[in-house]
Design a protein around this motif. Structure first.
Motif, PDB file in Angstrom:
ATOM      1  N   VAL A 172       0.795  -1.226   0.087  1.00  0.00           N
ATOM      2  CA  VAL A 172      -0.092  -0.038  -0.043  1.00  0.00           C
ATOM      3  C   VAL A 172       0.902   1.199   0.087  1.00  0.00           C
ATOM      4  CG1 VAL A 172      -1.708   1.445   1.326  1.00  0.00           C
ATOM      5  CG2 VAL A 172      -1.918  -1.155   1.277  1.00  0.00           C
ATOM      6  N   GLN A 173       1.995   1.189   0.599  1.00  0.00           N
ATOM      7  CA  GLN A 173       2.864   2.531   0.719  1.00  0.00           C
ATOM      8  C   GLN A 173       3.582   2.584  -0.553  1.00  0.00           C
ATOM      9  OE1 GLN A 173       6.547   2.034   2.670  1.00  0.00           O
ATOM     10  NE2 GLN A 173       6.553   4.086   3.770  1.00  0.00           N
ATOM     11  N   GLN A 174       3.799   1.501  -1.202  1.00  0.00           N
ATOM     12  CA  GLN A 174       4.356   1.872  -2.778  1.00  0.00           C
ATOM     13  C   GLN A 174       3.400   2.170  -3.469  1.00  0.00           C
ATOM     14  OE1 GLN A 174       7.700   1.433  -3.362  1.00  0.00           O
ATOM     15  NE2 GLN A 174       7.311   2.228  -5.394  1.00  0.00           N
ATOM     16  N   VAL A 185      12.582  16.045   1.282  1.00  0.00           N
ATOM     17  CA  VAL A 185      13.223  16.991   2.446  1.00  0.00           C
ATOM     18  C   VAL A 185      12.330  16.958   3.321  1.00  0.00           C
ATOM     19  CG1 VAL A 185      14.281  18.724   0.809  1.00  0.00           C
ATOM     20  CG2 VAL A 185      11.960  19.104   1.359  1.00  0.00           C
ATOM     21  N   ASN A 186      12.753  17.356   4.534  1.00  0.00           N
ATOM     22  CA  ASN A 186      11.950  17.266   5.760  1.00  0.00           C
ATOM     23  C   ASN A 186      12.006  18.831   6.391  1.00  0.00           C
ATOM     24  OD1 ASN A 186      11.107  14.559   6.332  1.00  0.00           O
ATOM     25  ND2 ASN A 186      13.258  14.437   6.020  1.00  0.00           N
ATOM     26  N   TYR A 244       8.364  15.912   3.005  1.00  0.00           N
ATOM     27  CA  TYR A 244       8.029  16.517   1.665  1.00  0.00           C
ATOM     28  C   TYR A 244       8.611  15.733   0.427  1.00  0.00           C
ATOM     29  CZ  TYR A 244       5.845  20.550   4.156  1.00  0.00           C
ATOM     30  OH  TYR A 244       5.058  21.393   4.794  1.00  0.00           O
ATOM     31  N   LEU A 245       7.855  15.505  -0.487  1.00  0.00           N
ATOM     32  CA  LEU A 245       8.250  15.366  -1.962  1.00  0.00           C
ATOM     33  C   LEU A 245       8.316  16.433  -2.670  1.00  0.00           C
ATOM     34  CD1 LEU A 245       8.904  13.337  -4.293  1.00  0.00           C
ATOM     35  CD2 LEU A 245       6.491  13.140  -4.636  1.00  0.00           C
ATOM     36  N   VAL A 246       9.508  16.920  -3.133  1.00  0.00           N
ATOM     37  CA  VAL A 246       9.669  18.041  -3.763  1.00  0.00           C
ATOM     38  C   VAL A 246       9.951  18.000  -5.301  1.00  0.00           C
ATOM     39  CG1 VAL A 246      10.999  20.355  -3.854  1.00  0.00           C
ATOM     40  CG2 VAL A 246      10.482  19.274  -1.565  1.00  0.00           C
ATOM     41  N   ASP A 257       3.055  16.484   0.973  1.00  0.00           N
ATOM     42  CA  ASP A 257       3.346  16.179   2.146  1.00  0.00           C
ATOM     43  C   ASP A 257       3.264  14.679   1.947  1.00  0.00           C
ATOM     44  OD1 ASP A 257       3.095  15.304   4.830  1.00  0.00           O
ATOM     45  OD2 ASP A 257       1.520  16.239   5.219  1.00  0.00           O
ATOM     46  N   ARG A 258       4.447  14.141   2.085  1.00  0.00           N
ATOM     47  CA  ARG A 258       4.591  12.619   2.108  1.00  0.00           C
ATOM     48  C   ARG A 258       4.025  11.806   3.143  1.00  0.00           C
ATOM     49  NH1 ARG A 258       9.249  10.270   2.253  1.00  0.00           N
ATOM     50  NH2 ARG A 258      10.373  12.089   3.135  1.00  0.00           N
ATOM     51  N   GLY A 259       3.483  12.458   4.214  1.00  0.00           N
ATOM     52  CA  GLY A 259       3.001  11.801   5.428  1.00  0.00           C
ATOM     53  C   GLY A 259       1.631  11.082   5.078  1.00  0.00           C
TER      54      GLY A 259
END
Length: 598
Positions: free
Chosen positions: A44-46, A273-274, A280-282, A300-302
């Motif tokens: 699921v994460q992938q 980055v964080n 974050y995905l930039v 937001d990758r969270g």
């Protein structure tokens, strides 16, 4: 140690496979659950990460398109105004006509309102603003000199230009479009500048669950959501660059410092980055048409981890419910098996008990039928015994008289006759004793000819009282069969007795006994020339208590028991009517391979 005991000892020495304990099953199920949940989390994460990346690239393209569209919507305006004859004439008139100045201010104010821009203003060749759309505002540009702005410097050289800066008069962020005003000979008289408010652009670029950053060619953030990132550089700027920014007053008096807690590498297409606890995905995209801007989209990758955790939680709930359901089904199945096993054991015990009772009843019934057959033969047997007894008495009386008159030889002859008669009586009683004994039902190799002779001996007293002519056809290869000798004799006695009774009404009484071999079986056929069996009675001949005899002549058990005994000996008893008249009963038994055991 016997052979069986030795095998049991060897088996006991072998390692025995024991079933898993409850604790082992628990740990196995726990391991399976952990592996399943980890697999679900990773999958699921992938999937969520891939989906988030696809959505982010789509949003980045849409964001750039919106920004470029908003800027390009006003790019034509300064050139259009610079081509206006009134603007060109006004710059060539000195001193300025107050009436024309007021009219031109109103014209620029009207154009600014229609275009939806922030400000429109006209500058002389020295950079002094002489007319502006905000002529009647406290922070009017009229009288301000913007010769230091790069957009003016490029436009005064005859080029259209674009530039971002913080307004020195209004203090508001703006994007500037500038175009030169030419004479008909091509001389640059001044510059027309159009300012577009950045706040308006920025509010229209807000994205759901996504943040963005727009930097100038120096990596300084001048547009962002959230606001805390504005007027910060992606990386620390050198001193000469900071001095240049101060001289151009691009950001007025704002001190440019690096972004706090957010380290973004410039120009990377994709990076992670964080900021504090937010990952974050930039994604990056160049906007070279917009004076070298750079657009960064921060996602937001969270949400990926949250989606994976929710999937794991849902999977855990499903696993728990499934495990509980499987446990309940297993428990119910085990209880059902235990109940079925208990019922089966009870049923088997009842069946075994009933079988023993039925076997005992069958044995008693067979014995009763045997006794009934003997009862039917009793008249003939009584006659066979009475005649020798009468003769024995006469011989004994005569022997005594011959001894009295001194004739011992004649007396001896009488005594010899007495011995022969007693032997005959002993033979009859011995056959009756053999016939009347109970059988164990043990299958063995039997002499069929001998059994038939015994049966004929038992029936002989009955035959002696009739006019029956008996014919037999035997062959040596029909001698041995697999059967129980007592049961075999009982069947033959029943068949012969029935045949004798069937011919009693005939003038000529005949019975034929034929022994034949076919397909590994020996068939004994007893045929009579009686009236035969009716078509209605033929299917019921072997039913218990069915008889065609008159009341008191039989119970209808002889043939039924004979049929059952033949089946228990893996044989068959059949009946049919002969074409010449009368009935034919055929007993089929398995032929014995070797008669030497008898």
């Amino acid at each position: 140690m016997g052979k069986r005991s030795h095998h049991q000892w060897l088996f006991s020495r072998l390692p025995q496979r024991r079933p898993f304990s409850a604790a082992t099953w628990f740990w196995l199920l726990l391991l399976f659950a952990i592996i399943t949940l980890l697999t679900v989390y990773h999958s699921v994460q992938q999937s969520a990460a891939d989906g988030l990346k696809r959505e982010a690239y789509s949003q980045l393209a849409r964001l750039r398109s919106q920004l470029e569209s908003a800027l390009d919507r006003h790019a034509y305006l300064p050139e259009l105004l610079a081509a206006n004859r009134e603007v060109q004439d006004f710059l060539q008139t000195s001193p300025a006509d107050p009436t024309k100045l007021a009219h031109l201010n109103q014209y620029l104010e009207q154009a600014n309102t229609i275009a939806g821009t922030a400000d429109i203003y006209l500058m002389r060749a020295d950079g002094l603003t002489i007319t502006a759309s905000n002529w009647n505002k406290p922070f009017t540009f009229i009288g301000k000199n913007f010769a230091f702005r790069p957009y003016f410097q490029q436009a005064i050289q005859g080029k259209t230009s674009r530039y971002y800066a913080l307004g020195t008069t209004s203090g508001e962020r703006g994007y500037y479009f500038a175009a030169p005003v030419h004479t008909t000979q091509g001389t640059v008289l001044g510059v027309v500048a159009v300012k577009v408010g950045v706040e308006t652009l920025e509010s229209g670029l807000a994205q759901r669950n996504m943040d963005f950053i727009v930097t100038d060619p120096d990596g300084i953030v001048f547009m962002s959501n959230p606001e805390r990132w504005r007027y910060h550089a992606l990386q620390a700027l050198p001193a000469d660059k900071l001095a240049q920014l101060r001289d151009s007053r691009r950001y007025a008096d704002t001190v440019i410092t690096p972004l706090p807690d957010l380290s973004i590498q410039p120009n990377l297409l994709e990076q992670q980055v964080n900021e504090d606890d937010t990952p974050y995905l930039v994604l990056h995209n160049d906007m070279m048409d917009a004076a070298g801007w750079h657009l960064y989209l921060l996602v937001d990758r969270g949400s990926v981890s949250r989606t994976a955790l929710l999937a794991v939680l849902f999977a855990a709930i499903l696993l728990t419910l499934s495990s509980l359901l499987i446990y309940l089904l297993w428990k119910n199945q085990r209880q059902r098996r235990e109940y079925e096993q208990h019922i089966r054991e009870e049923l088997e015990a009842k069946v075994e008990k009933r079988t023993r009772e039925l076997r005992y009843t069958q044995e008693e019934l067979v014995q009763a039928a045997k006794m009934a057959a003997l009862g039917q033969l009793s008249a003939g047997i009584n006659h066979e015994l009475n005649n020798p007894l009468t003769a024995i008495r006469a011989y004994a009386d005569n022997a005594a008289q011959f001894l009295d008159i001194g004739k011992p030889e004649i007396a001896r002859n009488n005594l010899t006759e007495i011995v022969a008669l007693t032997e005959r009586m002993a033979t009859i009683t011995r056959q009756l004793k053999t016939f009347s004994r109970k059988s164990t039902g043990q299958m063995e190799t039997c002499d069929l000819h001998r059994a038939l002779d015994s049966a004929l001996s038992i029936v002989q007293p009955k035959l002696a009282q009739t006019r029956v002519q008996l014919e037999q056809l035997r062959a040596d290869h029909t001698r041995y069969v697999q059967a129980d000798l007592v049961w075999l004799e009982q069947i033959l006695v029943n068949l012969l007795s029935n045949a004798v009774e069937a011919v009693q009404e005939q003038d000529e009484q005949h019975i034929w006994i034929t022994l034949q071999q076919a397909d590994g079986q020996v068939c004994v056929s007893v045929r009579d020339n009686g009236a035969g069996i009716s078509e209605q009675a033929l299917p019921r001949v072997f039913e218990a208590f069915f008889t065609t005899k008159t009341v008191g002549k039989g119970l209808g058990l002889g043939l039924s028991i004979s049929y059952r005994l033949a089946k228990d000996m893996h044989g068959h008893l059949a009946v049919r009517n002969a074409r010449e008249g009368g009935a034919i009963f055929t007993l089929s038994l398995q032929q014995a391979a070797d008669g030497g055991q008898q």
